[in-house]
Design an enzyme around this catalytic site. Sequence first.
Site, PDB file in Angstrom:
ATOM      1  N   SER A  98      37.109  45.756  44.668  1.00  0.00           N
ATOM      2  CA  SER A  98      36.604  45.559  43.315  1.00  0.00           C
ATOM      3  C   SER A  98      35.176  46.084  43.193  1.00  0.00           C
ATOM      4  O   SER A  98      34.911  47.239  43.492  1.00  0.00           O
ATOM      5  CB  SER A  98      36.723  44.075  42.949  1.00  0.00           C
ATOM      6  N   ASP A 220      47.328  44.994  37.503  1.00  0.00           N
ATOM      7  CA  ASP A 220      45.981  44.518  37.796  1.00  0.00           C
ATOM      8  C   ASP A 220      45.267  44.264  36.471  1.00  0.00           C
ATOM      9  O   ASP A 220      45.015  45.204  35.713  1.00  0.00           O
ATOM     10  CB  ASP A 220      45.235  45.558  38.631  1.00  0.00           C
ATOM     11  N   HIS A 248      45.045  41.682  41.223  1.00  0.00           N
ATOM     12  CA  HIS A 248      43.767  42.292  41.600  1.00  0.00           C
ATOM     13  C   HIS A 248      43.390  42.053  43.059  1.00  0.00           C
ATOM     14  O   HIS A 248      42.366  42.554  43.510  1.00  0.00           O
ATOM     15  CB  HIS A 248      42.669  41.740  40.682  1.00  0.00           C
TER      16      HIS A 248
END
Length: 267
Positions: A98, A220, A248
């Site tokens: 991320s 996601d 995610h």
Amino acid sequence: MEIASALSKNNVTIVNDNPALPTIVFGHGFGTDQSTWRYISHAFSDYRLVLYDNVGAGKSDPVAYNNIRYSSLKGYTFDLLDICRELNLKDAIFVGHSVSGMVGLLAAIAQPERFSKMVFVGASPRYLNDVGYIGGFDQEDLEGLFGAMNANYYAWASGFAPLAMRNDDRPSLAEEFASTLSSIRPDIGQAVARAIFQSDHRSELADFDKPSLIIQAQNDIAVPAEVGEFLHKNIKNSTLVVVNANGHFPQMSAPEEIISAIRKFIA
């Protein structure tokens, strides 16, 4: 004034501490800490592993957070480079989930000698939609998210966790994410979320040329498939792998998929 060591500030953990081994550095995403990597780190026992907590998360120094330093990803980039300097890391492999994906990219642009290869797991250069670009959110979406965080951070965390994790058949995963997300001080959580979701690092992609693996999961909520494709198109010498995983956090929900993809890439 004494300057705190980055190793203590960021609660750095070193596994298989043998400098003769090749090194993998793991950077975690928003709402988690270095423990998120335990699902896959065991599979890299032939590497020296460096894990750390971003300031404001996990067991990082609670007094180290500064609204100015961490108003953008640059503050986290400086922290990563400080860790690399203190450990004298060169040609390390960086695995960033991320937001830490872009943190690693910025660090590699600033000091390219520190890294040899990069792995981006659910990373995004921009979360906001733009003309000709799908990031996943409109500004009103983000304002709603920030408003919910401000109104009741803990209720927001409890509701957001299962949406981001997916995998409703395994509620323990969402519960784990909700727990680490809730452990962040609410004012810090809100400020960090703004710094991440309002960021735009598309222009830096042209300055980055490390061999890279882009891992894209399905469904996601934060990083749609178009973002992975955008990264692949705009990062030289990159490979895009769409893994059989939802949500995610594929390193948690489908660790074997992630281990396989990384192993193949770094072999």
